[in-house]
Design an enzyme around this catalytic site. Sequence first.
Site, PDB file in Angstrom:
ATOM      1  N   ARG A  20       0.840  -1.196   0.000  1.00 56.99           N
ATOM      2  CA  ARG A  20       0.000   0.000   0.000  1.00 56.99           C
ATOM      3  C   ARG A  20       0.872   1.240   0.000  1.00 56.99           C
ATOM      4  O   ARG A  20       0.394   2.358  -0.126  1.00 56.99           O
ATOM      5  CB  ARG A  20      -0.891   0.013   1.253  1.00 56.99           C
ATOM      6  CG  ARG A  20      -1.913  -1.080   1.232  1.00 56.99           C
ATOM      7  CD  ARG A  20      -2.667  -1.156   2.540  1.00 56.99           C
ATOM      8  NE  ARG A  20      -3.413   0.064   2.876  1.00 56.99           N
ATOM      9  CZ  ARG A  20      -4.587   0.396   2.361  1.00 56.99           C
ATOM     10  NH1 ARG A  20      -5.137  -0.395   1.482  1.00 56.99           N
ATOM     11  NH2 ARG A  20      -5.200   1.495   2.721  1.00 56.99           N
ATOM     12  N   CYS A  46       7.916  31.147  28.092  1.00 59.38           N
ATOM     13  CA  CYS A  46       9.180  31.883  28.033  1.00 59.38           C
ATOM     14  C   CYS A  46       9.431  32.609  29.361  1.00 59.38           C
ATOM     15  O   CYS A  46       8.483  33.036  30.027  1.00 59.38           O
ATOM     16  CB  CYS A  46       9.155  32.878  26.866  1.00 59.38           C
ATOM     17  SG  CYS A  46       9.603  32.140  25.282  1.00 59.38           S
ATOM     18  N   ASN A  75      -0.841  22.071  33.674  1.00 52.14           N
ATOM     19  CA  ASN A  75      -1.431  22.406  32.382  1.00 52.14           C
ATOM     20  C   ASN A  75      -2.581  23.386  32.603  1.00 52.14           C
ATOM     21  O   ASN A  75      -3.424  23.176  33.475  1.00 52.14           O
ATOM     22  CB  ASN A  75      -1.930  21.134  31.683  1.00 52.14           C
ATOM     23  CG  ASN A  75      -2.273  21.366  30.227  1.00 52.14           C
ATOM     24  OD1 ASN A  75      -3.077  22.231  29.900  1.00 52.14           O
ATOM     25  ND2 ASN A  75      -1.648  20.614  29.355  1.00 52.14           N
ATOM     26  N   ASN A 150       4.189  15.908  22.090  1.00 50.95           N
ATOM     27  CA  ASN A 150       3.799  16.185  20.711  1.00 50.95           C
ATOM     28  C   ASN A 150       4.761  17.226  20.160  1.00 50.95           C
ATOM     29  O   ASN A 150       5.047  18.213  20.822  1.00 50.95           O
ATOM     30  CB  ASN A 150       2.373  16.745  20.650  1.00 50.95           C
ATOM     31  CG  ASN A 150       1.362  15.831  21.323  1.00 50.95           C
ATOM     32  OD1 ASN A 150       1.439  14.615  21.183  1.00 50.95           O
ATOM     33  ND2 ASN A 150       0.438  16.404  22.062  1.00 50.95           N
ATOM     34  N   HIS A 161       6.894  26.300  22.054  1.00 50.41           N
ATOM     35  CA  HIS A 161       7.953  26.197  23.071  1.00 50.41           C
ATOM     36  C   HIS A 161       8.135  24.725  23.474  1.00 50.41           C
ATOM     37  O   HIS A 161       7.150  24.052  23.781  1.00 50.41           O
ATOM     38  CB  HIS A 161       7.572  27.055  24.283  1.00 50.41           C
ATOM     39  CG  HIS A 161       8.714  27.363  25.171  1.00 50.41           C
ATOM     40  ND1 HIS A 161       9.200  28.637  25.366  1.00 50.41           N
ATOM     41  CD2 HIS A 161       9.510  26.549  25.908  1.00 50.41           C
ATOM     42  CE1 HIS A 161      10.226  28.590  26.205  1.00 50.41           C
ATOM     43  NE2 HIS A 161      10.429  27.325  26.542  1.00 50.41           N
ATOM     44  N   HIS A 163       8.151  21.352  25.027  1.00 53.13           N
ATOM     45  CA  HIS A 163       7.604  20.860  26.287  1.00 53.13           C
ATOM     46  C   HIS A 163       7.071  19.440  26.129  1.00 53.13           C
ATOM     47  O   HIS A 163       6.584  19.061  25.075  1.00 53.13           O
ATOM     48  CB  HIS A 163       6.479  21.770  26.789  1.00 53.13           C
ATOM     49  CG  HIS A 163       5.253  21.777  25.921  1.00 53.13           C
ATOM     50  ND1 HIS A 163       5.182  22.465  24.731  1.00 53.13           N
ATOM     51  CD2 HIS A 163       4.041  21.161  26.065  1.00 53.13           C
ATOM     52  CE1 HIS A 163       3.977  22.292  24.195  1.00 53.13           C
ATOM     53  NE2 HIS A 163       3.275  21.495  24.974  1.00 53.13           N
ATOM     54  N   GLU A 306      -9.432   0.714  11.135  1.00 51.91           N
ATOM     55  CA  GLU A 306      -8.784   0.808  12.446  1.00 51.91           C
ATOM     56  C   GLU A 306      -9.801   1.131  13.539  1.00 51.91           C
ATOM     57  O   GLU A 306      -9.729   0.596  14.648  1.00 51.91           O
ATOM     58  CB  GLU A 306      -7.681   1.870  12.417  1.00 51.91           C
ATOM     59  CG  GLU A 306      -6.401   1.425  11.714  1.00 51.91           C
ATOM     60  CD  GLU A 306      -6.445   1.653  10.216  1.00 51.91           C
ATOM     61  OE1 GLU A 306      -7.507   2.054   9.691  1.00 51.91           O
ATOM     62  OE2 GLU A 306      -5.404   1.421   9.563  1.00 51.91           O
TER      63      GLU A 306
HETATM   64 ZN   LIG Z   1       8.408  30.317  24.607  1.00 51.18          ZN
END
Ligand SMILES: [Zn+2]
Length: 332
Positions: A20, A46, A75, A150, A161, A163, A306
């Site tokens: 495929r 920052c 978060n 990610n 930034h 993380h 899937e």
């Molecule tokens: Zn930053």
Amino acid sequence: MSELRQDRTSGRWVIIAPQRGRRPHPGDRRTRSAPRPAFDPDCPFCPGNETELPGIVAETPGEDAPGWRVRVVPNKFPALQQHPSPPPDTGHTARAGYGFHEVIIESPRHNADPATMSAGQRLAAVTACRDRSRALLEQPGIETAVVFRNHGARAGASLAHPHAQIIALGLVPPRLAAMSAWSRGYLHEHGRCPTCEELEIECRSGTRVVEQSDGFVALVPFAAEHPFEVWIVPRDHQASFTEPDAGELAAFGEMLARSLRRLDGALDHPSWKFVVDSAPKQDLGAPHFHWRLRLVPEAATWGGFELGAAMVINPSSPEQAADTLRAVRVDQ
Ligand SMILES: [Zn+2]
Ligand SMILES: [Zn+2]
């Protein structure tokens, strides 16, 4: 060739169908073609923009005090909360969304890249991830801590930034629960941790090994779910990411960085994600569970098959992916 392959370490089946065949889509190149500044006045991560943060959980001091090197913050838009309201009684099965969702800011520099940042900076970042895993697993009611990251807009990173993130929750998520049950059964039946056995077989054949050091092996797994998926696995048995010492973390961080540079070279700076599959609290120190980092570039969105089958079609050859990744020059 089409092959159904089973992952010895989890029991999951995958369809390998390279006919495929396509390589992953070219990456999101904006981060490369438009270099980011070292400081972004609008970025909450920052230095100097602390008023935008909901708090500070932990900091690694900088080499030149009074700065910081790595910072852990809650978060701002958490998936789980420390003090959630109990769900209303509706007759459905639900629990309060208790847990922790933290961000590990890997560098004060807005444009730092984990593939190329200094070894010291990288070690501070992975150490913070290990330390927060330890601390969160000790919180009451927490069963699992999942470290993930990610990179690039296509991987869902909302802030440029650099993380990583960690989510700690009060249950064992299905994928880890299945891996735990499978590897426990495998140990019972075969007398061995399935991942230790898999590493032995893979290192003997070398076909899918990307590189190895004394402490870690980077490989494209036999039953890779995604094109150019790479696992980084401790060579000696360790159940949990809470276990590696400073020397092991340094070796792990360097292998991760080289793997990222291999992906950058092979796929022209793709977006990518990683997740650390680490023992839930019930399996800390267990002889069957063996932690690894799974690095996936340009993960495709699941299609209908899937979704229905919870089983993935990988349209590439793990062996060819390993060949390609091995061939990338990564020494700096
Ligand atoms: Zn930053
Ligand atoms: Zn093992």
